[in-house]
Design a protein around this motif. Structure first.
Motif, PDB file in Angstrom:
ATOM      1  N   ALA A 209      64.860 -11.432  -8.532  1.00 30.52           N
ATOM      2  CA  ALA A 209      66.074 -10.693  -8.438  1.00 30.52           C
ATOM      3  C   ALA A 209      66.002  -9.331  -9.577  1.00 30.52           C
ATOM      4  CB  ALA A 209      67.341 -11.461  -8.839  1.00 30.52           C
ATOM      5  N   MET A 210      65.181  -9.666 -10.681  1.00 32.58           N
ATOM      6  CA  MET A 210      65.061  -8.493 -11.555  1.00 32.58           C
ATOM      7  C   MET A 210      64.248  -7.405 -11.208  1.00 32.58           C
ATOM      8  SD  MET A 210      66.866  -8.518 -14.344  1.00 32.58           S
ATOM      9  CE  MET A 210      68.083  -9.667 -15.195  1.00 32.58           C
ATOM     10  N   ALA A 211      63.075  -7.844 -10.299  1.00 35.09           N
ATOM     11  CA  ALA A 211      62.108  -7.188  -9.748  1.00 35.09           C
ATOM     12  C   ALA A 211      62.961  -6.215  -8.696  1.00 35.09           C
ATOM     13  CB  ALA A 211      60.860  -7.831  -9.172  1.00 35.09           C
ATOM     14  N   ARG A 212      63.585  -6.898  -7.934  1.00 34.11           N
ATOM     15  CA  ARG A 212      64.173  -6.203  -6.974  1.00 34.11           C
ATOM     16  C   ARG A 212      65.037  -5.124  -7.370  1.00 34.11           C
ATOM     17  NH1 ARG A 212      64.957  -8.042  -1.791  1.00 34.11           N
ATOM     18  NH2 ARG A 212      64.199  -9.865  -1.202  1.00 34.11           N
ATOM     19  N   GLU A 213      65.800  -5.448  -8.399  1.00 33.77           N
ATOM     20  CA  GLU A 213      66.727  -4.406  -8.850  1.00 33.77           C
ATOM     21  C   GLU A 213      65.877  -3.090  -9.598  1.00 33.77           C
ATOM     22  OE1 GLU A 213      70.408  -3.030 -10.415  1.00 33.77           O
ATOM     23  OE2 GLU A 213      70.022  -4.689  -9.089  1.00 33.77           O
ATOM     24  N   ILE A 214      64.853  -3.661 -10.133  1.00 31.58           N
ATOM     25  CA  ILE A 214      64.035  -2.353 -10.761  1.00 31.58           C
ATOM     26  C   ILE A 214      63.494  -1.570  -9.611  1.00 31.58           C
ATOM     27  CG2 ILE A 214      62.070  -1.812 -12.101  1.00 31.58           C
ATOM     28  CD1 ILE A 214      62.697  -4.319 -13.682  1.00 31.58           C
ATOM     29  N   ALA A 215      63.056  -2.137  -8.646  1.00 31.62           N
ATOM     30  CA  ALA A 215      62.499  -1.421  -7.280  1.00 31.62           C
ATOM     31  C   ALA A 215      63.332  -0.593  -6.739  1.00 31.62           C
ATOM     32  CB  ALA A 215      61.684  -2.443  -6.604  1.00 31.62           C
ATOM     33  N   SER A 216      64.642  -0.682  -6.895  1.00 34.86           N
ATOM     34  CA  SER A 216      65.516  -0.016  -6.040  1.00 34.86           C
ATOM     35  C   SER A 216      65.702   1.331  -6.744  1.00 34.86           C
ATOM     36  CB  SER A 216      67.069  -0.854  -6.090  1.00 34.86           C
ATOM     37  OG  SER A 216      67.485  -0.697  -7.583  1.00 34.86           O
ATOM     38  N   ARG A 217      65.132   1.600  -7.880  1.00 34.33           N
ATOM     39  CA  ARG A 217      65.330   2.919  -8.509  1.00 34.33           C
ATOM     40  C   ARG A 217      64.025   3.841  -8.123  1.00 34.33           C
ATOM     41  NH1 ARG A 217      68.896  -0.951 -10.723  1.00 34.33           N
ATOM     42  NH2 ARG A 217      69.440  -0.763 -12.489  1.00 34.33           N
ATOM     43  N   HIS A 218      64.032   5.086  -8.371  1.00 38.53           N
ATOM     44  CA  HIS A 218      62.899   6.231  -8.124  1.00 38.53           C
ATOM     45  C   HIS A 218      61.939   5.716  -8.939  1.00 38.53           C
ATOM     46  CE1 HIS A 218      61.095   9.913  -7.566  1.00 38.53           C
ATOM     47  NE2 HIS A 218      62.095  10.243  -6.825  1.00 38.53           N
ATOM     48  N   LEU A 219      60.783   6.031  -8.207  1.00 37.34           N
ATOM     49  CA  LEU A 219      59.297   5.538  -8.926  1.00 37.34           C
ATOM     50  C   LEU A 219      59.283   6.393 -10.076  1.00 37.34           C
ATOM     51  CD1 LEU A 219      56.720   3.941  -8.976  1.00 37.34           C
ATOM     52  CD2 LEU A 219      55.743   5.390  -7.454  1.00 37.34           C
ATOM     53  N   ALA A 220      59.444   7.775 -10.047  1.00 33.42           N
ATOM     54  CA  ALA A 220      59.131   8.633 -11.080  1.00 33.42           C
ATOM     55  C   ALA A 220      59.748   8.246 -12.546  1.00 33.42           C
ATOM     56  CB  ALA A 220      59.344  10.121 -10.909  1.00 33.42           C
ATOM     57  N   PRO A 221      61.044   8.117 -12.743  1.00 33.45           N
ATOM     58  CA  PRO A 221      61.557   7.483 -13.917  1.00 33.45           C
ATOM     59  C   PRO A 221      60.989   6.182 -14.500  1.00 33.45           C
ATOM     60  CG  PRO A 221      63.442   8.227 -12.786  1.00 33.45           C
ATOM     61  CD  PRO A 221      62.067   8.230 -11.708  1.00 33.45           C
ATOM     62  N   LEU A 222      60.473   5.091 -13.545  1.00 37.68           N
ATOM     63  CA  LEU A 222      59.992   3.927 -13.888  1.00 37.68           C
ATOM     64  C   LEU A 222      58.563   4.255 -14.457  1.00 37.68           C
ATOM     65  CD1 LEU A 222      60.582   1.849 -10.725  1.00 37.68           C
ATOM     66  CD2 LEU A 222      62.019   1.766 -13.109  1.00 37.68           C
ATOM     67  N   LYS A 242      58.040  13.861 -29.956  1.00 38.07           N
ATOM     68  CA  LYS A 242      57.333  14.937 -29.282  1.00 38.07           C
ATOM     69  C   LYS A 242      56.705  14.348 -27.742  1.00 38.07           C
ATOM     70  CE  LYS A 242      56.062  17.112 -33.337  1.00 38.07           C
ATOM     71  NZ  LYS A 242      55.144  17.571 -34.729  1.00 38.07           N
ATOM     72  N   LEU A 243      56.239  12.997 -27.762  1.00 40.38           N
ATOM     73  CA  LEU A 243      55.597  12.769 -26.477  1.00 40.38           C
ATOM     74  C   LEU A 243      56.729  12.661 -25.557  1.00 40.38           C
ATOM     75  CD1 LEU A 243      53.451  11.267 -24.987  1.00 40.38           C
ATOM     76  CD2 LEU A 243      54.492   9.107 -25.804  1.00 40.38           C
ATOM     77  N   ASP A 244      57.992  12.293 -25.884  1.00 38.74           N
ATOM     78  CA  ASP A 244      59.135  12.107 -25.099  1.00 38.74           C
ATOM     79  C   ASP A 244      59.280  13.510 -24.365  1.00 38.74           C
ATOM     80  OD1 ASP A 244      59.545   9.610 -25.552  1.00 38.74           O
ATOM     81  OD2 ASP A 244      61.600   9.696 -26.772  1.00 38.74           O
ATOM     82  N   GLN A 245      59.264  14.494 -25.429  1.00 34.75           N
ATOM     83  CA  GLN A 245      59.564  15.821 -24.690  1.00 34.75           C
ATOM     84  C   GLN A 245      58.551  16.204 -23.512  1.00 34.75           C
ATOM     85  OE1 GLN A 245      59.786  17.802 -28.438  1.00 34.75           O
ATOM     86  NE2 GLN A 245      62.045  18.339 -28.052  1.00 34.75           N
ATOM     87  N   LEU A 246      57.126  15.793 -23.992  1.00 33.92           N
ATOM     88  CA  LEU A 246      56.416  16.160 -22.939  1.00 33.92           C
ATOM     89  C   LEU A 246      56.370  15.431 -21.700  1.00 33.92           C
ATOM     90  CD1 LEU A 246      53.107  16.430 -25.506  1.00 33.92           C
ATOM     91  CD2 LEU A 246      54.315  18.487 -24.349  1.00 33.92           C
ATOM     92  N   VAL A 247      56.574  14.259 -21.947  1.00 34.19           N
ATOM     93  CA  VAL A 247      56.871  13.370 -20.697  1.00 34.19           C
ATOM     94  C   VAL A 247      58.046  13.826 -19.613  1.00 34.19           C
ATOM     95  CG1 VAL A 247      57.012  10.765 -19.804  1.00 34.19           C
ATOM     96  CG2 VAL A 247      55.481  11.346 -21.567  1.00 34.19           C
ATOM     97  N   GLY A 248      59.372  14.067 -20.494  1.00 28.60           N
ATOM     98  CA  GLY A 248      60.008  14.565 -19.621  1.00 28.60           C
ATOM     99  C   GLY A 248      59.877  15.897 -19.174  1.00 28.60           C
ATOM    100  N   ALA A 249      58.993  16.852 -19.495  1.00 26.58           N
ATOM    101  CA  ALA A 249      58.579  18.081 -18.493  1.00 26.58           C
ATOM    102  C   ALA A 249      57.715  17.593 -17.482  1.00 26.58           C
ATOM    103  CB  ALA A 249      57.785  18.639 -19.561  1.00 26.58           C
TER     104      ALA A 249
END
Length: 282
Positions: A209-222, A242-249
């Motif tokens: 059930a947890m895996a199903r819930e996560i798989a319902s999200r967009h792959l990119a944010p995961l 700083k890494l967060d900023q680069l990954v967000g971009a």
């Protein structure tokens, strides 16, 4: 009818030591360690099959979550000691070439899908180290996690480092390693070694059930969440920010995080609603 009974798993490929499956109606794959007569201990064929299974999953962008579990009564009793002896007596490896189990651990950390370990029965030694590299771990409350290496004459390669970097206090790590007494899934939950302990009879349904819930999200944010966690854990706080900023971009090159703001806000009126689904999620 229970959630587990409604779940239909389709076999994608089977090796003698491993089975690769997927949910028929969701982007969830499952890797089953299939050496129950050997308590699913890792030998060379199992390691090679696991790496091959990851490559098959990587090629299918519809698969967003991967569950690992053991066939029979245990998750895994660790490394096959015959395999370990073979490696130890073999030629000296180049220092920049990891052995198979280290390669699996690092591949799980870096794999661009969410990796979930579903742990029941025993999870010992090297298997515990591999478990620690997953993004999420759901374990039966009566599961047995432990480090028998010191008793055998070693010190716990991989598992020591992964437990230390998980944030487990040094005194607790030393107690588990030096005494060699197993801890239960419930105790592991309290120590923060796993994500959640659940009653054994509910483990599979809960994990799926947890895996199903996560798989319902967009792959990119995961994927980008995983990048920030698995890379950020090795950095200072300042470097991680700083890494967060680069990954967000980078993520904004893959998708527009704000493309459905109005739809999201509308779905949340009246309180948090986890049933919201972005229009561009497949």
């Amino acid at each position: 009818m229970s959630d587990a009974q409604r779940d239909i798993w389709q076999t994608l490929k089977a090796w003698p030591e491993l089975i690769l499956e997927r949910l028929a109606d969701a982007g969830v794959a499952r890797i089953v360690l299939n050496r129950p007569e050997k308590r699913n201990c890792w030998n060379r064929p199992l390691c090679n099959a696991f790496l091959e299974a990851l490559d098959l999953i990587r090629a299918d962008k519809e698969l967003k979550v991967v569950i690992t579990k053991g066939a029979g009564t245990v998750y895994s009793s660790g490394l096959d000691l015959n395999f370990l002896s073979e490696v130890s007596k073999g030629p000296l490896l180049d220092w920049d070439r990891p052995n198979l189990t280290i390669q699996i651990a690092e591949d799980i950390r870096a794999f661009p899908r969410i990796m979930i370990a579903q742990v029941h029965g025993y999870c010992l030694g090297g298997a515990l180290g591999i478990m620690n590299c997953h993004d999420l771990v759901f374990a039966a409350d009566d599961a047995q996690l432990g480090m028998p290496e010191v008793l055998r004459g070693s010190f716990g390669q991989l598992v020591t480092a992964t437990l230390l970097h998980s944030g487990l206090p040094v005194k607790k790590l030393s107690l588990i390693a030096l005494v060699g007494q197993n801890i239960s899934g419930k105790e592991a939950d309290a120590l923060g070694i796993i994500s959640q302990a659940v009653p054994a009879e509910k483990l599979e349904a809960h994990t799926t059930a947890m895996a199903r819930e996560i798989a319902s999200r967009h792959l990119a944010p995961l994927e980008h969440h995983k990048i920030t966690v698995q890379m950020g854990r090795d950095l200072s706080l300042s470097q991680a920010i700083k890494l967060d900023q680069l990954v967000g971009a980078r993520m904004r090159r893959a998708m527009d995080p704000l493309s459905d703001v109005e739809g999201y806000l509308k779905s949340q009126k009246g309180g948090a609603n986890l049933n919201y689904k972005r229009p561009d999620v497949r």
